[in-house]
Design an enzyme around this catalytic site. Structure first.
Site, PDB file in Angstrom:
ATOM      1  N   SER A 137      -9.470 -26.654 -38.996  1.00 28.50           N
ATOM      2  CA  SER A 137      -9.846 -27.504 -38.025  1.00 28.50           C
ATOM      3  C   SER A 137     -10.789 -26.995 -37.036  1.00 28.50           C
ATOM      4  O   SER A 137     -10.946 -26.108 -36.680  1.00 28.50           O
ATOM      5  CB  SER A 137      -8.451 -27.725 -37.331  1.00 28.50           C
ATOM      6  OG  SER A 137      -7.882 -26.721 -36.838  1.00 28.50           O
ATOM      7  N   SER A 150       9.973 -32.399 -16.855  1.00 29.12           N
ATOM      8  CA  SER A 150       8.736 -32.369 -16.417  1.00 29.12           C
ATOM      9  C   SER A 150       8.253 -31.118 -15.991  1.00 29.12           C
ATOM     10  O   SER A 150       9.189 -30.264 -15.156  1.00 29.12           O
ATOM     11  CB  SER A 150       8.342 -33.367 -15.422  1.00 29.12           C
ATOM     12  OG  SER A 150       7.239 -33.418 -14.886  1.00 29.12           O
ATOM     13  N   GLY A 192      -9.529 -24.775 -32.595  1.00 33.95           N
ATOM     14  CA  GLY A 192      -9.240 -25.290 -33.723  1.00 33.95           C
ATOM     15  C   GLY A 192      -9.323 -23.829 -34.859  1.00 33.95           C
ATOM     16  O   GLY A 192     -10.442 -23.148 -34.371  1.00 33.95           O
ATOM     17  N   ASN A 246     -12.313 -21.075 -34.453  1.00 34.76           N
ATOM     18  CA  ASN A 246     -11.884 -19.911 -33.617  1.00 34.76           C
ATOM     19  C   ASN A 246     -12.337 -18.734 -34.829  1.00 34.76           C
ATOM     20  O   ASN A 246     -12.759 -17.592 -34.400  1.00 34.76           O
ATOM     21  CB  ASN A 246     -10.523 -19.767 -33.358  1.00 34.76           C
ATOM     22  CG  ASN A 246     -10.186 -20.729 -32.491  1.00 34.76           C
ATOM     23  OD1 ASN A 246     -10.908 -21.310 -31.651  1.00 34.76           O
ATOM     24  ND2 ASN A 246      -8.827 -21.031 -32.173  1.00 34.76           N
ATOM     25  N   ASN A 269       2.210 -15.008 -40.856  1.00 36.26           N
ATOM     26  CA  ASN A 269       2.812 -14.205 -39.966  1.00 36.26           C
ATOM     27  C   ASN A 269       4.441 -13.937 -40.476  1.00 36.26           C
ATOM     28  O   ASN A 269       4.676 -14.703 -41.488  1.00 36.26           O
ATOM     29  CB  ASN A 269       2.956 -14.819 -38.597  1.00 36.26           C
ATOM     30  CG  ASN A 269       3.617 -16.229 -38.620  1.00 36.26           C
ATOM     31  OD1 ASN A 269       4.719 -16.401 -39.361  1.00 36.26           O
ATOM     32  ND2 ASN A 269       3.453 -17.108 -37.624  1.00 36.26           N
ATOM     33  N   LEU A 272       2.496  -9.167 -37.672  1.00 39.61           N
ATOM     34  CA  LEU A 272       3.587  -8.929 -36.720  1.00 39.61           C
ATOM     35  C   LEU A 272       3.654  -8.734 -35.472  1.00 39.61           C
ATOM     36  O   LEU A 272       4.178  -8.294 -34.522  1.00 39.61           O
ATOM     37  CB  LEU A 272       4.307  -7.558 -37.351  1.00 39.61           C
ATOM     38  CG  LEU A 272       4.653  -7.367 -39.043  1.00 39.61           C
ATOM     39  CD1 LEU A 272       4.891  -6.027 -38.995  1.00 39.61           C
ATOM     40  CD2 LEU A 272       5.612  -8.560 -39.341  1.00 39.61           C
ATOM     41  N   ASP A 304      -6.478 -16.371 -35.054  1.00 43.46           N
ATOM     42  CA  ASP A 304      -7.784 -16.681 -35.670  1.00 43.46           C
ATOM     43  C   ASP A 304      -8.694 -15.526 -35.552  1.00 43.46           C
ATOM     44  O   ASP A 304      -9.573 -15.555 -36.303  1.00 43.46           O
ATOM     45  CB  ASP A 304      -8.189 -17.799 -34.901  1.00 43.46           C
ATOM     46  CG  ASP A 304      -7.395 -19.011 -35.175  1.00 43.46           C
ATOM     47  OD1 ASP A 304      -6.857 -19.194 -36.401  1.00 43.46           O
ATOM     48  OD2 ASP A 304      -7.233 -20.081 -34.519  1.00 43.46           O
TER      49      ASP A 304
END
Length: 300
Positions: A8, A36, A48, A52, A191, A220, A252
Site C-alpha cells: 500500500s 472520545s 503505507g 515505507n 510477527n 519480536l 516496514d
C-alpha cells in the site's frame, strides 16, 4: 538489481493522546463503548507498507520499485517519491477513489488504535508483476486481497524470488490460501502474533513452514527476531534505540533492510540484524519516513 515492493501507499494521520487508553476504557462496559479522546498532537505523514519499505531500501542504497495504487488525491505522494529518487514506474493513480488512509492514535505508552480506509489500494491488482532482467527480488506486503493473491502468483510464474509478508492482511486468508502462499514464496516474515495465527490456520509449526521456504523470520519487537531455516531456529538480538518516540513504520523499516541484505546475497540472520538496526533508528523519530540513514555508521 531492483526489488519490486507490492503493498500500500497511504496517508497516515497520526494523533497523540497524552493519557492511557486503559484508563479511559471500562472493561465491563465494552458492550456500550462510547469514548472520545482529546488529541493535542496531530500531523499527516506519507505512509503505507510499500512506501515505507521503499523509503528504507532506498535510504540504504537499494533500488526500490514500489507497485501500488494511489487515488485522485495522490499527486503529492507521487511527487515525494520522485523527489526521493524512488521510481514511480509501477505506481498507478485511479480517479474514482481516495488514496488509502490510516488514522492512527497513540497513547503515552505507545499503544495504538488505528482505523484504515483502503481506498485505491483495493484496485492494486490492476498492475501486474512480469519478468524483467533488472528485477531479481520482490515482496508481497499488506495490500488489497486480490493484489496479494495475484502478485504472489505472478512473482512465482516469473521466477522472481519474493518475500511473503502478510502483516495485518493475514486474517483475510484461510488455511488453504495461506498454505498456497507458503508454497509460492521464497521467504516468509511475520510477527510473533501473526506467526501463531499462521501456524494455527495452516496446521504447520514454524519449523515445518521454514522447511518449505528458504527462510522464515518471526519479529519480536524489542527482543529482536527469530530466524528459522530448515527447522532450525536462531535468535537475532534486538537493538536498543537512542529513545522511543513512535513505533509507526518500524516493521516496514526492518523489511526494507531485509530486502537490501537479500539483494547483497547475505545470510538471512545478517539481513535480520540490519533490520533490527533500522527498526531502532526509526522508532527514535516521528513518522514512518522521516529518519535518516548513515550507511557508514551501519557498516555498509
Amino acid at each position: 538489481m531492483a526489488a519490486v515492493i507490492c503493498g500500500s501507499l497511504a496517508f497516515d494521520t497520526i494523533m497523540t493522546f497524552e493519557g492511557r487508553f486503559a484508563d479511559q476504557i471500562l472493561p465491563d462496559q465494552l458492550h456500550i463503548l462510547n469514548v472520545s479522546f482529546l488529541v493535542p498532537g496531530l500531523r499527516r505523514d506519507f505512509g503505507g507498507c510499500a512506501g515505507n519499505i521503499a523509503y528504507s531500501l532506498n535510504a540504504l542504497g537499494g533500488n526500490a520499485l514500489p507497485m501500488a495504487t494511489l487515488g485522485s488525491d495522490g499527486a503529492d505522494y507521487l511527487e515525494r517519491l520522485r523527489t526521493l529518487g524512488i521510481s514511480t514506474e509501477f505506481v498507478r493513480q485511479v480517479d474514482d477513489s481516495f488514496t488509502a488512509q490510516a488514522m492512527i492514535m497513540n497513547d503515552r505508552d505507545n499503544n495504538q488504535i488505528t482505523a484504515f480506509h483502503p481506498g485505491a489500494m483495493q484496485q492494486a491488482h490492476i498492475t501486474h508483476v512480469e519478468a524483467r532482467d533488472d528485477i531479481r527480488l520482490g515482496i508481497v506486503a499488506p495490500d488489497g486481497r486480490a493484489a496479494m493473491v495475484q502478485h504472489a502468483e505472478q512473482f512465482a510464474a516469473a521466477g522472481i524470488p519474493f518475500v511473503f509478508d502478510p502483516g495485518q492482511g493475514l486474517p483475510m486468508f484461510d488455511g488453504k490460501e495461506l498454505a498456497h502462499f507458503v508454497e509460492l514464496a521464497s521467504w516468509m516474515v511475520v510477527n510473533d502474533y501473526e506467526g501463531k495465527m499462521l501456524s494455527q490456520r495452516t496446521g504447520w509449526s514454524l519449523a515445518e513452514i521454514s522447511s518449505k521456504v528458504r527462510g522464515l523470520v518471526v519479529t519480536l519487537a524489542a527482543e529482536g527476531c527469530e530466524v528459522w531455516i530448515d527447522g532450525q531456529r536462531e535468535h537475532v538480538p534486538g537493538v536498543t534505540p537512542s529513545e522511543v518516540v513512535e513505533p509507526t513504520g518500524c516493521g516496514d523499516a526492518w523489511r526494507g533492510a531485509l530486502l537490501y541484505g537479500l539483494e547483497q546475497g547475505w545470510p538471512l540472520a545478517r539481513c535480520a540484524a540490519l533490520g533490527n538496526q533500522l527498526g531502532a533508528l526509526k522508532i527514535a523519530q516521528r513518522g514512518p519516513q522521516n529518519y535518516k540513514v548513515d550507511r557508514a555508521a551501519l557498516g555498509l
